[in-house]
Write a protein that holds these residues in place. Sequence first.
Motif, PDB file in Angstrom:
ATOM      1  N   PHE A  41       0.810  -1.146   0.112  1.00 32.63           N
ATOM      2  CA  PHE A  41       0.200  -0.039  -0.206  1.00 32.63           C
ATOM      3  C   PHE A  41       0.757   1.073   0.081  1.00 32.63           C
ATOM      4  O   PHE A  41       0.234   2.444   0.021  1.00 32.63           O
ATOM      5  N   ASP A  42       2.248   0.908  -0.035  1.00 28.29           N
ATOM      6  CA  ASP A  42       3.019   2.182  -0.087  1.00 28.29           C
ATOM      7  C   ASP A  42       2.616   3.000  -1.472  1.00 28.29           C
ATOM      8  O   ASP A  42       2.293   2.404  -2.616  1.00 28.29           O
ATOM      9  N   PRO A  43       3.089   4.386  -1.406  1.00 29.68           N
ATOM     10  CA  PRO A  43       2.662   4.845  -2.563  1.00 29.68           C
ATOM     11  C   PRO A  43       3.740   4.768  -3.625  1.00 29.68           C
ATOM     12  O   PRO A  43       4.846   4.353  -3.532  1.00 29.68           O
ATOM     13  N   SER A 109      -0.284   8.606   3.688  1.00 30.11           N
ATOM     14  CA  SER A 109      -0.919   8.214   2.478  1.00 30.11           C
ATOM     15  C   SER A 109      -0.924   6.660   2.512  1.00 30.11           C
ATOM     16  O   SER A 109      -1.956   6.229   1.733  1.00 30.11           O
ATOM     17  N   ASN A 110      -0.270   5.978   3.137  1.00 26.16           N
ATOM     18  CA  ASN A 110      -0.441   4.386   3.467  1.00 26.16           C
ATOM     19  C   ASN A 110      -1.677   4.268   4.288  1.00 26.16           C
ATOM     20  O   ASN A 110      -1.400   4.324   5.688  1.00 26.16           O
ATOM     21  N   PRO A 111      -2.470   3.359   3.754  1.00 22.69           N
ATOM     22  CA  PRO A 111      -3.776   3.198   4.757  1.00 22.69           C
ATOM     23  C   PRO A 111      -3.368   2.193   5.716  1.00 22.69           C
ATOM     24  O   PRO A 111      -4.309   1.965   6.728  1.00 22.69           O
ATOM     25  N   THR A 112      -2.406   1.566   5.525  1.00 22.24           N
ATOM     26  CA  THR A 112      -2.131   0.577   6.782  1.00 22.24           C
ATOM     27  C   THR A 112      -1.255   1.184   7.930  1.00 22.24           C
ATOM     28  O   THR A 112      -1.203   0.533   8.988  1.00 22.24           O
ATOM     29  N   GLU A 113      -0.877   2.452   7.833  1.00 19.87           N
ATOM     30  CA  GLU A 113       0.014   3.040   8.803  1.00 19.87           C
ATOM     31  C   GLU A 113      -0.651   2.922  10.372  1.00 19.87           C
ATOM     32  O   GLU A 113      -0.223   2.502  11.331  1.00 19.87           O
TER      33      GLU A 113
END
Length: 383
Positions: A41-43, A109-113
Amino acid sequence: MFRKIIFWSHLVVGIATGLVIFVLALTGVILTYEMQIAALFDPKVSAPSENAQMLTTDEILAIAKPVFEDQTATLNYYSDASKPLTVAAGRHEMKMIDPYSGAFIEAGSNPTENFFHLAEDLHRNLAMGFDSTGATLVKVSNLAFLFIIISGAYLWLPRKWKWPFLRQKIFFVKMPTAKARDFNWHHVFSFWVLIPLVAVVGTGVIISYPWANDLAFSAAGLEAPMGGGRGKGMWARSSGGGSSNLPVEQLVSYQSILDKAKTVESNWKTISIIVPSADNAKNVDILVDTGNGKQGATQQTVTYSRETGDVVEVKGPDEMATPTQALKRYLRFLHSGEVYGIVGQTLAGIASLASLFLVWTGFALAWRRLISPLFRKKAVPTN
């Protein structure tokens, strides 16, 4: 008598700390593949146009250096061209950069963070904060779990070394009652995950308690490192080689040095430029990593002269750190299994998953032994 003391100690400690151990095991399962899942999910970056060119390393450094001024920072390139560049100072300070525009990319912007951040907080201190009651409970439960594992290993030893008895402690067997099934599961899970579980929990204790940390290093014949381990990166130690007498514009460009570093290992995963603090530094250290970033054995440092572009020195894994630093890194990433790559992560995750069953079956067996009898109707004597 001794076995009975061990049994009741095992039972009482398990009941007292079981819920916290369950949380640690559950979050351990969640965090097993954190690195791989977060990477999905990283940009991503891509060329804005067909003929677009990446900024040179020198241009990127001009953008990145001011962000971590007065800190030893690294600029990281990845073999996966869709990943943005990162500039980092230690494990907890990192920014992503678009190599085409030079713009910083928001890490949020990573939704898992946020999800993994919560899981880590629960795992470390029950999400109560550093030096909180939750942190103390986690430390105590880690130590208690190690005692439970050791005492459980002793209790696992069968009184009769005959196959019918041994079989029920090694393999899942269909049992006639729920109690017998839980007994079977409790022993089978503990048998198959004993080694990875000792590694995960044992390193957890070492991380939690200074005395355990000192004991581990003493056992290895080393002096324990000072401080809490929140430095600016274990390998980020720029030698610099002093200052060059040449004007900065006459020094070999960082881009040229990066191009040479890419030929050191054809299967490189990450190349990190350890940014010298001085613009006219004589040398620059490049860390070439063929692993996941957590395995010291897959890394080497190549030092290049900025005056000639030639290799000044090459340090393999055994030369990059002192034995104390190497052991510190090993213990830290043995806890998550990452020191052995995807295989180690999987084993650590399996150990955490098995721990959930151990806690559940342990509570179930304790309930049947201690609580259920209180609700049984006593036989009324007849005249």
